[in-house]
Design an enzyme around this catalytic site. Structure first.
Site, PDB file in Angstrom:
ATOM      1  N   ARG A  54      27.963   7.271  -4.640  1.00  0.00           N
ATOM      2  CA  ARG A  54      29.078   6.818  -3.826  1.00  0.00           C
ATOM      3  C   ARG A  54      30.347   6.560  -4.639  1.00  0.00           C
ATOM      4  NH1 ARG A  54      27.077   5.219   0.415  1.00  0.00           N
ATOM      5  NH2 ARG A  54      25.173   4.952  -0.775  1.00  0.00           N
ATOM      6  N   THR A  55      30.223   5.724  -5.637  1.00  0.00           N
ATOM      7  CA  THR A  55      31.419   5.309  -6.379  1.00  0.00           C
ATOM      8  C   THR A  55      32.042   6.501  -7.113  1.00  0.00           C
ATOM      9  OG1 THR A  55      30.411   3.150  -6.656  1.00  0.00           O
ATOM     10  CG2 THR A  55      32.305   3.620  -8.024  1.00  0.00           C
ATOM     11  N   LYS A  83      24.962  11.653 -29.085  1.00  0.00           N
ATOM     12  CA  LYS A  83      25.000  11.824 -30.547  1.00  0.00           C
ATOM     13  C   LYS A  83      25.307  10.506 -31.258  1.00  0.00           C
ATOM     14  CE  LYS A  83      26.895  16.452 -29.938  1.00  0.00           C
ATOM     15  NZ  LYS A  83      28.186  17.154 -29.898  1.00  0.00           N
ATOM     16  N   ARG A 104      31.904   3.810 -15.313  1.00  0.00           N
ATOM     17  CA  ARG A 104      30.776   2.940 -14.955  1.00  0.00           C
ATOM     18  C   ARG A 104      29.868   2.889 -16.164  1.00  0.00           C
ATOM     19  NH1 ARG A 104      27.140   2.654  -9.679  1.00  0.00           N
ATOM     20  NH2 ARG A 104      28.994   1.489  -9.109  1.00  0.00           N
ATOM     21  N   HIS A 132      32.634  -5.339 -10.135  1.00  0.00           N
ATOM     22  CA  HIS A 132      32.834  -4.055  -9.472  1.00  0.00           C
ATOM     23  C   HIS A 132      34.134  -4.190  -8.665  1.00  0.00           C
ATOM     24  CE1 HIS A 132      32.128  -0.262  -7.832  1.00  0.00           C
ATOM     25  NE2 HIS A 132      30.987  -0.432  -7.198  1.00  0.00           N
TER      26      HIS A 132
END
Lengths: 307, 140
Positions: A54-55, A83, A104, A132
């Site tokens: 969704r985000t 890495k 995120r 959020h």
């Protein structure tokens, strides 16, 4: 002035700046075509260190609808993180290619740490169970759109109020508005954390009550914010069986609710809102999802300084 | 040469250190690496504390002591010149701590990210509560 700024925590924004973003969101909702090219030639770096549907899609759709383009990764396995590159180095590198970054990260505080050296505006799209902020802006816009104001409201939060970051952020944000009251509906085990009560509610002298059953208070609410209660969060089976139905919203419970109640949910839902509720005009959660994209369009445009 | 630990005519005396904490403070101030004269006195008798530790630093008065209030705000720091106390520094809890505490939240980014400096800000002066600047985890 929002141009060039980061958005890491909802409290990074003053009430005036929130008003500014809400106002631009409304303009975009009313006339999206007018904004279809404001980010022509600009690039969004979309860095998702953990999966999100969704985000991520709402941010990417937001940038594309503004005329911009998107580069990035949707899981760290496909990036140089694998890495062993540090977060700061990744952000400095991606910042060299792009105009704005959304990130995120599963670790709490990652965007705050990264923002110090990131050369372009950085938006926190969720850091672990911490913050959020764009969900909070989405919630605020949906409340504003439904009720016409963010003042003089009784907000009910129902379900898991302990672990829900969206609940904490929204309580924090709404505590700044006039004559707002909270009804916190949860099992004792899943009450809002103590710091929310002492640092936010008590400090700002915000009125609130804590109850265990939605049925007892649903008639008093202007906004009902539902969240999911997971069985494994309960300490014992007896309490789960006693209370589980109390956190499931159905049409029967809604009979007692106000006619202009607005029901919100950050989604995804599992079973805490019965599908029969979806067609009730009070259900605003799918509207809320769409608002999320418009709010993110407004935010990107503001931070890039194109509107 | 006999080390002078009773009086100094120029330097710093950190007094009323809680007994047993002197060595920690000694290391914290990196006095074990000092090229000037320093003395650590442990378990000295004290009217106020019963037993106390004392640190005496000779000829140096420009040490950065801003962070030591965090270790024990009840210590007293006297700056001495010409055999006289010219300044008594009142210790308080510092508003910010950098690189002193480590965040205990296993989900905090500072636990994973190399070169990340752990930073804390003072939340409650009276209760001595700090929070992690990154994840808001409380330390008290």
């Amino acid at each position: 002035m929002l141009k060039g700024r980061n958005l890491i925590d909802p409290s990074d924004l003053s009430m005036e700046e929130i008003d500014e973003i809400m106002g631009l969101t409304r303009e975009i909702v009313n006339n999206p075509k007018e904004f279809a090219h404001v980010c022509d030639g600009m690039l969004l770096g979309s860095l998702f260190y953990e999966p999100s549907t969704r985000t991520r899609l709402s941010f990417e759709a937001a940038m594309l609808r503004l005329g911009g383009k998107v580069v990035g990764f949707s899981e760290p396995g496909s990036s140089s993180v694998q890495k062993g590159e540090s977060l700061n180095d990744t952000l400095r590198t991606v910042g060299a290619y792009t105009d704005i970054i959304v990130m995120r990260h599963p670790k709490e505080g990652a965007p705050k740490l990264g923002a110090d050296l990131c050369p372009v505006p950085l938006i926190n799209a969720g850091d672990g169970g911490h913050q959020h902020p764009t969900q909070t802006l989405t919630d605020l816009y949906t409340i504003l759109e439904s009720k016409g104001s963010l003042d003089n409201l009784v907000l009910g939060f129902c379900g898991d109020l302990q672990f829900g970051r969206t609940v904490h952020s929204l309580i924090k944000a709404m505590s700044r508005y006039k004559n707002v009251k909270f009804v916190l509906i949860s099992p004792v085990e899943l009450e809002v954390p103590e710091y929310i009560k002492t640092e936010i509610l008590d400090k700002n002298e915000v009125e609130y009550i804590e109850v265990e059953r939605l049925e007892d208070v649903i008639d008093t609410l202007d906004i009902l914010y539902m969240t999911r209660v997971q069985k494994e969060r309960f300490f014992n089976e007896v309490d789960y069986i006693r209370l589980k139905d109390s956190y499931i919203l159905d049409l029967k419970k809604l009979e007692k609710a106000k006619k202009d109640l607005a029901i919100l949910h950050p989604l995804p839902r599992v079973n805490e809102i019965k599908v029969e509720v979806d067609s009730d005009p009070r259900a605003k959660y799918f509207k809320q999802v769409k608002n999320g994209m418009f709010v993110r369009m407004a935010l990107i445009a503001k931070l890039l300084g194109v509107k | 040469m006999i080390l002078k630990i009773t009086t100094i005519n120029k330097g710093i005396v950190i007094d009323h250190i809680q007994a047993g904490k002197g060595l920690k403070l000694f290391h914290f101030l990196k006095l074990d690496e000092a090229d000037f004269t320093v003395a650590l006195i442990m378990n000295a008798s004290s009217k106020k504390l019963g037993r106390k530790d004392i640190i005496k630093i000779e000829d140096v008065i420009d040490l950065d002591l801003t962070m030591i209030g965090f270790l024990d705000p009840n210590m007293t720091v006297n700056i001495i010149e010409d055999d006289k106390i010219i300044e008594k520094i009142k210790l308080t809890l510092p508003e910010k701590l950098e690189g002193i505490l480590s965040c205990k939240n296993p989900r905090c980014i500072t636990r994973d990210e190399r070169d990340a400096v752990h930073k804390f800000v003072l939340l409650d002066k009276e209760k001595g509560i700090y929070k992690c600047e990154y994840c808001d985890h409380i330390y008290s």
